[in-house]
Scaffold this motif. Structure first.
Motif, PDB file in Angstrom:
ATOM      1  N   ARG A   1       0.757  19.326  -2.456  1.00  0.00           N
ATOM      2  CA  ARG A   1       0.029  19.851  -3.619  1.00  0.00           C
ATOM      3  C   ARG A   1      -1.477  19.720  -3.430  1.00  0.00           C
ATOM      4  O   ARG A   1      -2.237  20.629  -3.759  1.00  0.00           O
ATOM      5  CB  ARG A   1       0.473  19.119  -4.888  1.00  0.00           C
TER       6      ARG A   1
ATOM      7  N   GLU B   1      -3.976  22.792  -3.209  1.00  0.00           N
ATOM      8  CA  GLU B   1      -5.130  22.859  -4.096  1.00  0.00           C
ATOM      9  C   GLU B   1      -6.414  23.022  -3.293  1.00  0.00           C
ATOM     10  O   GLU B   1      -7.301  23.802  -3.661  1.00  0.00           O
ATOM     11  CB  GLU B   1      -5.196  21.597  -4.948  1.00  0.00           C
TER      12      GLU B   1
ATOM     13  N   GLU C   1      -9.082  26.116  -3.308  1.00  0.00           N
ATOM     14  CA  GLU C   1     -10.515  25.908  -3.518  1.00  0.00           C
ATOM     15  C   GLU C   1     -11.329  26.526  -2.384  1.00  0.00           C
ATOM     16  O   GLU C   1     -12.374  27.155  -2.624  1.00  0.00           O
ATOM     17  CB  GLU C   1     -10.801  24.408  -3.626  1.00  0.00           C
TER      18      GLU C   1
ATOM     19  N   LYS D   1     -10.084  25.448 -11.328  1.00  0.00           N
ATOM     20  CA  LYS D   1     -10.021  24.046 -11.769  1.00  0.00           C
ATOM     21  C   LYS D   1      -9.429  23.882 -13.174  1.00  0.00           C
ATOM     22  O   LYS D   1      -9.186  22.766 -13.623  1.00  0.00           O
ATOM     23  CB  LYS D   1     -11.417  23.430 -11.734  1.00  0.00           C
TER      24      LYS D   1
END
Length: 566
Positions: free
Chosen positions: A225, A229, A233, A265
């Motif tokens: 995860r 993520e 980004e 975010k």
């Protein structure tokens, strides 16, 4: 079709049959009231007979035994033949004959489908047992009816029996499909059971191993995860960098950064504030996006004060939690519980800030790296934009005076003309020239002449900005003032004021005072000139007329000028 549906079908047909009994009884009663005694005794006997059998059939259906089922099956055959006998005796009554015909169809379906074994030979035998008595009945009816009535009756029997056999065939095919499907499912189920047994054995073998790796899987999922993520980004920052490299519009870059942070975010509020004169912007720029609509306007009202409060702080991000965030009035009664303020710095000087807020206390536990990377890319974009704007300004403006040059004037004037023609706007053009400028150069030198030119240019630009127009240096000592939307009277008032200011201005150069004056020519579309394409030429002709007739004058374009100049 499932067997349960077939049982419902047979049960429904029994209900229909009972309804027909009731109708026949009603017909009998009506016949008696109307004193029609035809077939009354036979009908009474038949109805009583069928009623008794219906009661018997209900009792047998509740007993749930093989013997009762056999008796029930036999009773259905008896009822079928009874219907045929009754049909013979009521051949003169069309209503009773039709009713018995319906009973015959229902009875045929019941006796054939009752056992539900659906053997082809058995069904064929049952059909023959139904058809032969019916054939005998049709032959016997020949002597009791007229030829035409008998033919209709014969056709009616063929059609009714065909319908009954069609329904039987339909449900027989459905049952065969069901059995084929059921057999296939049984085979598949057997295979599945075998496979399931093996899987259970395998499951027992791997269960111990699974227990050992569960914690590793949890850690791996967490790492996955985090990696996912991070990839999101990185991708978002790459797209952001590409976008900011493709445009020099700072407000759009700001909105794109805010949208990206909100999307990636999941922040509840994101805002950016840019001070004035950062990218040649005369006023501060503020953009905000929030999950709470009411917060947007409150932030815009507080944005300047926030910048004033934080502009003197250190150059590092600041995190506010709990009661600390109450100093931000724009929070209101929302559930925001964590706010980060990141400074925007260029050349060691703060020029703005970014605010991110969330309703999760641990929202910023992973730090500010993502936001700082966004700011770093924005700083690069600001520098590129500023360089681009400066180069564009240099290309558009005169090097000595700073007002627009003749090349850019052509572009602006084409747009002004197009708008005036399209929307029927008025358009005023004033061309003016410094009187006796060569004498200034010869007497005081070219540097003094440059100061005179810059002074006149600054006054020209001041009136252009004040009146929503634009000014340019047209030639050496020639200048233009274009006033979109201004008619003759408005333009004259503006130019007279400008002329007075120029005349009253004294240029001080190395202790010497130099008085200046200009000659102005004015033409207006469509008040004076109906062709916007020649406005500059007409203004030039009016100015030339003024120079030839005394200088220091404001001359409005008119037909007399053409006659005077030729």
């Amino acid at each position: 079709m499932e067997k349960l549906d077939l049982l419902k079908f047979i049960k429904r047909k029994s209900i229909y049959r009972r309804i027909i009994y009731i109708l026949m009884i009603a017909m009998l009663i009506i016949s008696r009231l109307a004193k029609i005694y035809t077939n009354t005794i036979v009908t009474v006997i038949f109805v009583v007979f069928l009623t008794v059998f219906s009661i018997l059939e209900y009792i047998l259906s509740q007993m749930k035994s093989d013997a009762s089922d056999t008796i029930l099956y036999g009773s259905k055959w008896v009822q079928l033949y009874a219907v045929m006998v009754f049909e013979y005796f009521v051949s003169e009554n069309a209503f009773l004959l039709s009713a018995t015909g319906l009973l015959a169809i229902i009875s045929i379906i019941e006796v054939i489908l009752h056992k539900m074994d659906f053997d082809a030979f058995d069904i064929t035998v049952k059909k023959i047992c139904c058809v032969l008595p019916a054939a005998v009945l049709v032959c016997l009816m020949y002597g009791r009816m007229s030829v035409l009535t008998w033919i209709c009756y014969f056709i009616y029997k063929i059609c009714s029996y065909s319908i009954a056999f069609y329904i039987v065939a339909f449900y027989t095919d459905q049952e065969k499909m069901y059995r084929t499907k059921n057999n296939r499912l049984l085979v598949e189920n057997s295979n599945y059971e075998s496979i399931n047994t093996k899987l259970l054995e395998y499951q027992e073998k791997v269960e111990a191993v699974n227990k050992q790796i569960n914690y590793q899987k949890i850690d791996l999922n967490r790492a996955y995860r985090d990696l996912e993520e991070t990839n999101v980004e990185i991708e978002s920052q790459t797209e952001l960098m590409k976008y900011m490299a493709s445009t020099f519009e700072v407000p759009k870059c700001i909105n794109t950064i805010i949208d990206t942070i909100i999307e990636v975010k999941k922040a509840k509020i994101c805002a950016m504030y840019i001070d004035k004169d950062v990218y040649m912007n005369n006023l501060p720029t503020c953009a905000v996006k929030s999950f709470y609509t009411s917060m947007v306007e409150r932030f815009k009202q507080e944005a300047d004060a926030i910048f004033a409060d934080f502009s003197s702080d250190n150059y590092y991000p600041k995190l506010f939690k709990g009661e600390q965030i109450r100093q931000f009035k724009f929070i209101g009664d929302t559930n925001i519980c964590a706010i980060a303020v990141l400074p925007l710095i260029k050349d060691d000087k703060k020029y703005g800030y970014m605010i991110i807020g969330s309703d999760k206390e641990k929202f910023f536990d992973k730090g500010f790296a993502y936001y700082e990377n966004c700011i770093m890319q924005f700083n690069i974009s600001i520098k590129s934009t500023l360089l681009y704007l400066q180069m564009r300004s240099m290309a558009r403006r005169d090097g000595l005076t700073g007002i627009y040059n003749r090349v850019y004037f052509t572009e602006l004037f084409e747009k002004a003309k197009a708008s005036a023609k399209k929307y029927d706007y008025k358009l005023s053009v004033a061309l003016f020239d410094i009187d006796k400028f060569k004498l200034v150069n010869d007497t005081y030198g070219h540097l003094a002449g440059d100061e005179v030119i810059k002074t006149v240019a600054s006054i020209d630009e001041k009136y252009a900005e004040r009146c929503s127009g634009f000014a340019c240096r047209y030639g050496g000592e020639e200048f233009l003032l274009v006033l979109p939307g201004k008619g003759k009277e408005e333009a004259l008032e503006i130019l007279e004021s400008m002329h007075e200011e120029i005349k009253s201005t004294v240029v001080n150069f190395q202790g010497t005072e130099i008085n200046i004056n200009v000659c102005i020519g004015l033409s207006v579309y469509p008040d004076i000139c109906d062709n916007a394409d020649i406005l500059v030429a007409r203004a030039d002709k009016a100015m030339y007329y003024g120079k030839e007739n005394g200088r220091g004058r404001l001359v409005v374009d008119n037909p007399e000028i053409d006659k005077a100049i030729g």
